[in-house]
Design a protein around this motif. Sequence first.
Motif, PDB file in Angstrom:
ATOM      1  N   ASP A 147       0.959  -1.268   0.133  1.00  7.58           N
ATOM      2  CA  ASP A 147      -0.260   0.020   0.057  1.00  7.58           C
ATOM      3  C   ASP A 147       0.749   1.154   0.041  1.00  7.58           C
ATOM      4  O   ASP A 147       0.251   2.364   0.153  1.00  7.58           O
ATOM      5  CB  ASP A 147      -0.964   0.084   1.228  1.00  7.58           C
ATOM      6  CG  ASP A 147      -0.211   0.040   2.489  1.00  7.58           C
ATOM      7  OD1 ASP A 147       1.124  -0.145   2.654  1.00  7.58           O
ATOM      8  OD2 ASP A 147      -0.883   0.052   3.519  1.00  7.58           O
ATOM      9  N   ARG A 148       2.013   1.292  -0.346  1.00 11.71           N
ATOM     10  CA  ARG A 148       2.747   2.515  -0.359  1.00 11.71           C
ATOM     11  C   ARG A 148       3.537   2.561  -1.907  1.00 11.71           C
ATOM     12  O   ARG A 148       4.410   3.307  -2.002  1.00 11.71           O
ATOM     13  CB  ARG A 148       4.000   2.391   0.634  1.00 11.71           C
ATOM     14  CG  ARG A 148       3.543   2.252   1.866  1.00 11.71           C
ATOM     15  CD  ARG A 148       4.750   2.690   3.013  1.00 11.71           C
ATOM     16  NE  ARG A 148       4.210   2.872   4.157  1.00 11.71           N
ATOM     17  CZ  ARG A 148       4.011   1.891   5.292  1.00 11.71           C
ATOM     18  NH1 ARG A 148       4.336   0.630   4.930  1.00 11.71           N
ATOM     19  NH2 ARG A 148       3.564   2.102   6.440  1.00 11.71           N
ATOM     20  N   GLN A 149       2.932   2.111  -2.898  1.00  8.70           N
ATOM     21  CA  GLN A 149       3.342   2.101  -4.029  1.00  8.70           C
ATOM     22  C   GLN A 149       3.273   3.475  -4.640  1.00  8.70           C
ATOM     23  O   GLN A 149       2.394   4.253  -4.700  1.00  8.70           O
ATOM     24  CB  GLN A 149       2.721   1.115  -5.088  1.00  8.70           C
ATOM     25  CG  GLN A 149       3.341  -0.453  -4.877  1.00  8.70           C
ATOM     26  CD  GLN A 149       2.826  -1.333  -5.926  1.00  8.70           C
ATOM     27  OE1 GLN A 149       3.601  -1.546  -6.890  1.00  8.70           O
ATOM     28  NE2 GLN A 149       1.360  -1.586  -5.838  1.00  8.70           N
ATOM     29  N   ASN A 150       4.189   3.892  -5.460  1.00 13.48           N
ATOM     30  CA  ASN A 150       4.051   5.225  -6.295  1.00 13.48           C
ATOM     31  C   ASN A 150       3.461   4.831  -7.703  1.00 13.48           C
ATOM     32  O   ASN A 150       3.571   3.907  -8.213  1.00 13.48           O
ATOM     33  CB  ASN A 150       5.625   5.711  -6.580  1.00 13.48           C
ATOM     34  CG  ASN A 150       5.257   7.143  -7.314  1.00 13.48           C
ATOM     35  OD1 ASN A 150       5.449   6.995  -8.745  1.00 13.48           O
ATOM     36  ND2 ASN A 150       5.389   8.088  -6.738  1.00 13.48           N
ATOM     37  N   MET A 151       2.338   5.671  -8.064  1.00 12.11           N
ATOM     38  CA  MET A 151       1.689   5.747  -9.166  1.00 12.11           C
ATOM     39  C   MET A 151       2.494   5.508 -10.377  1.00 12.11           C
ATOM     40  O   MET A 151       2.396   4.489 -11.339  1.00 12.11           O
ATOM     41  CB  MET A 151       0.453   6.730  -9.179  1.00 12.11           C
ATOM     42  CG  MET A 151      -0.525   6.025 -10.040  1.00 12.11           C
ATOM     43  SD  MET A 151      -1.908   7.454 -10.445  1.00 12.11           S
ATOM     44  CE  MET A 151      -2.709   6.827  -8.713  1.00 12.11           C
ATOM     45  N   ALA A 152       3.521   6.372 -10.672  1.00  8.21           N
ATOM     46  CA  ALA A 152       4.413   6.240 -11.655  1.00  8.21           C
ATOM     47  C   ALA A 152       5.117   4.816 -11.826  1.00  8.21           C
ATOM     48  O   ALA A 152       5.368   4.310 -12.972  1.00  8.21           O
ATOM     49  CB  ALA A 152       5.482   7.303 -11.577  1.00  8.21           C
ATOM     50  N   THR A 153       5.492   4.399 -10.817  1.00  7.27           N
ATOM     51  CA  THR A 153       6.254   3.220 -10.705  1.00  7.27           C
ATOM     52  C   THR A 153       5.471   2.055 -10.983  1.00  7.27           C
ATOM     53  O   THR A 153       5.654   1.096 -11.793  1.00  7.27           O
ATOM     54  CB  THR A 153       6.996   2.948  -9.445  1.00  7.27           C
ATOM     55  OG1 THR A 153       7.844   3.863  -9.157  1.00  7.27           O
ATOM     56  CG2 THR A 153       7.894   1.580  -9.409  1.00  7.27           C
ATOM     57  N   PHE A 154       4.117   2.054 -10.590  1.00  7.66           N
ATOM     58  CA  PHE A 154       3.121   0.941 -10.650  1.00  7.66           C
ATOM     59  C   PHE A 154       2.752   1.091 -12.209  1.00  7.66           C
ATOM     60  O   PHE A 154       2.806   0.053 -12.814  1.00  7.66           O
ATOM     61  CB  PHE A 154       2.021   1.065 -10.156  1.00  7.66           C
ATOM     62  CG  PHE A 154       0.608   0.691 -10.432  1.00  7.66           C
ATOM     63  CD1 PHE A 154       0.600  -0.968 -10.173  1.00  7.66           C
ATOM     64  CD2 PHE A 154      -0.284   1.387 -11.313  1.00  7.66           C
ATOM     65  CE1 PHE A 154      -0.606  -1.383 -10.627  1.00  7.66           C
ATOM     66  CE2 PHE A 154      -1.375   0.645 -11.635  1.00  7.66           C
ATOM     67  CZ  PHE A 154      -1.566  -0.586 -11.515  1.00  7.66           C
ATOM     68  N   PHE A 155       2.641   2.240 -12.944  1.00  8.14           N
ATOM     69  CA  PHE A 155       2.224   2.235 -14.441  1.00  8.14           C
ATOM     70  C   PHE A 155       3.729   1.651 -15.350  1.00  8.14           C
ATOM     71  O   PHE A 155       3.219   1.056 -15.984  1.00  8.14           O
ATOM     72  CB  PHE A 155       1.979   3.731 -14.641  1.00  8.14           C
ATOM     73  CG  PHE A 155       0.701   3.994 -14.187  1.00  8.14           C
ATOM     74  CD1 PHE A 155      -0.298   3.446 -13.562  1.00  8.14           C
ATOM     75  CD2 PHE A 155       0.734   5.413 -14.274  1.00  8.14           C
ATOM     76  CE1 PHE A 155      -1.315   3.927 -13.188  1.00  8.14           C
ATOM     77  CE2 PHE A 155      -0.562   6.204 -13.524  1.00  8.14           C
ATOM     78  CZ  PHE A 155      -1.539   5.484 -12.874  1.00  8.14           C
ATOM     79  N   SER A 156       4.796   1.990 -14.684  1.00 12.42           N
ATOM     80  CA  SER A 156       5.799   1.198 -15.713  1.00 12.42           C
ATOM     81  C   SER A 156       5.965  -0.089 -15.637  1.00 12.42           C
ATOM     82  O   SER A 156       6.528  -0.806 -16.536  1.00 12.42           O
ATOM     83  CB  SER A 156       7.128   2.127 -15.182  1.00 12.42           C
ATOM     84  OG  SER A 156       7.511   1.574 -13.806  1.00 12.42           O
ATOM     85  N   ARG A 157       5.404  -0.798 -14.677  1.00  8.31           N
ATOM     86  CA  ARG A 157       5.584  -2.265 -14.391  1.00  8.31           C
ATOM     87  C   ARG A 157       4.155  -2.930 -15.048  1.00  8.31           C
ATOM     88  O   ARG A 157       4.290  -4.101 -15.044  1.00  8.31           O
ATOM     89  CB  ARG A 157       5.984  -2.505 -12.829  1.00  8.31           C
ATOM     90  CG  ARG A 157       7.306  -2.209 -12.572  1.00  8.31           C
ATOM     91  CD  ARG A 157       7.460  -2.242 -11.112  1.00  8.31           C
ATOM     92  NE  ARG A 157       8.817  -1.884 -10.727  1.00  8.31           N
ATOM     93  CZ  ARG A 157       9.103  -1.805  -9.489  1.00  8.31           C
ATOM     94  NH1 ARG A 157       8.307  -2.535  -8.616  1.00  8.31           N
ATOM     95  NH2 ARG A 157      10.280  -1.374  -9.210  1.00  8.31           N
ATOM     96  N   HIS A 158       3.154  -2.226 -14.900  1.00 12.84           N
ATOM     97  CA  HIS A 158       1.727  -2.750 -15.069  1.00 12.84           C
ATOM     98  C   HIS A 158       1.583  -3.329 -16.489  1.00 12.84           C
ATOM     99  O   HIS A 158       1.992  -2.685 -17.639  1.00 12.84           O
ATOM    100  CB  HIS A 158       0.706  -1.902 -14.697  1.00 12.84           C
ATOM    101  CG  HIS A 158      -0.706  -2.601 -14.328  1.00 12.84           C
ATOM    102  ND1 HIS A 158      -1.495  -2.633 -15.267  1.00 12.84           N
ATOM    103  CD2 HIS A 158      -1.078  -3.053 -13.294  1.00 12.84           C
ATOM    104  CE1 HIS A 158      -2.585  -3.575 -14.673  1.00 12.84           C
ATOM    105  NE2 HIS A 158      -2.305  -3.509 -13.568  1.00 12.84           N
ATOM    106  N   PRO A 159       0.947  -4.404 -16.871  1.00 15.94           N
ATOM    107  CA  PRO A 159       0.711  -4.920 -18.316  1.00 15.94           C
ATOM    108  C   PRO A 159      -0.187  -4.072 -19.048  1.00 15.94           C
ATOM    109  O   PRO A 159      -0.964  -2.974 -18.506  1.00 15.94           O
ATOM    110  CB  PRO A 159       0.092  -6.221 -18.026  1.00 15.94           C
ATOM    111  CG  PRO A 159      -0.531  -6.220 -16.725  1.00 15.94           C
ATOM    112  CD  PRO A 159       0.303  -5.397 -15.813  1.00 15.94           C
TER     113      PRO A 159
END
Length: 433
Positions: free
Chosen positions: A96-108
Amino acid sequence: MYRGILKGLLLTALVISSVILTYKIWNFRPDFDRLETPTTNNPTSRPTTNDSIKNVFLPFQVVSYSEDNIKGTTEKEILLQYLQRLTSARITEVKDRQNMATFFSRHPDKFIILDYSGDMPTTTYLSQVLNITLDSNTEKPFERMIIDSYSGETITINLLTNDKGVITLKTNINSKTFNLFVKSTQKEMTNYTGIITNQKTTDEKTSIYVPTKPDHKEAFRYLAETINAEDFNNEVLGSKDSIIERNGKKNEKIYNSNKGIVTTKDKSLYKYDNLSEVDRKKSKPLDNLMSSYDFVNNHNGFTDDYRYFTVLEDGAISYQMFLKGIPVFDDNHLSEINVIWGNKEAYEYRRGLFTTSVAVPTKHEVKTLPSSEAVRYHLASSKYHFESVTNMLVGYYMTKTKNPEIQSTLSFEPAWFVKYDGKWMRYEDGRLL
């Protein structure tokens, strides 16, 4: 001889007339569009409806996204099926501490979106609506859920929070089974497109998703079934014997009891003030989201398909009427149920006094709504600040007839609605009204 022939012709004419009249009687359908029958009172309806928590806290749309194929729907039964697939899932891991930009770069680049019209407190929603136990107790609000069922053997639920973070929940739900379900629902979906309005919506996971060409081509008209205010009074004010009734200002009635005060206006709007909560500080709305639901439900208030929609500027938790899968808006707040919570109880309760749940509707075709691209173009190239647009959807614009000599009707016309600078406004011919 002529007399006999004349009798025969008359008898034949009578038989033919009888057949025609019988046919017309058995095939008669009243035309409510031209209804002008004088009446002194509208029909009344008792508030006897409550609703399940899943129906009231339903997302307003589901979107199936892949780079070359975006589909979506607001069909209620399909939305309920998606929630049912998520219900009682076991959470195997939480981040629950993920940065949105980091999440977007890894998400399919292939995923499912469930969009909500208002803030949902995370732990409360998961536990109360989806029966999912979450070890970490976070109430960060979210409005979008992104489901990844393509990266592993089990699906992952991602909640995009208002603080630009992401809460990721790994579940025990089988991805293959879920994807087969998704494929079956895509047959009922229509083409959608993503719209970018500002920096927050530049990624495909945060874009605004809307129907490419809305297929809402019919308007509906219902006889306005009036809810008797006294039936609500029995619920919120107590026994009828303890209620004092008096006339207020023009077209107003006031009801008093030791529990509170009710004011009705034009037999259309209902407002209850709780005397025991008047001097107490109003609490944070989302802290009492489920309490507001229980209050309306326990007082038989969900007289139509009402769903949690947003929190208003005055702190009211607002439930919006839905018709045929899309929200209903009107200028006089008749399509809303609003609850302000106090310290321990409802501080204020206001709503419309009409329902469509009993009356039989008529329908007629209307002009085709403009495409989402046409709406985007006109707003982006006009006096409006397009970056202030944070949502768009198709809904119904409701109006009520005002002639007191004619049976009241409620008309529902499909239209585009735009959330502009925090407020929902109707789009018409390049303008926001």
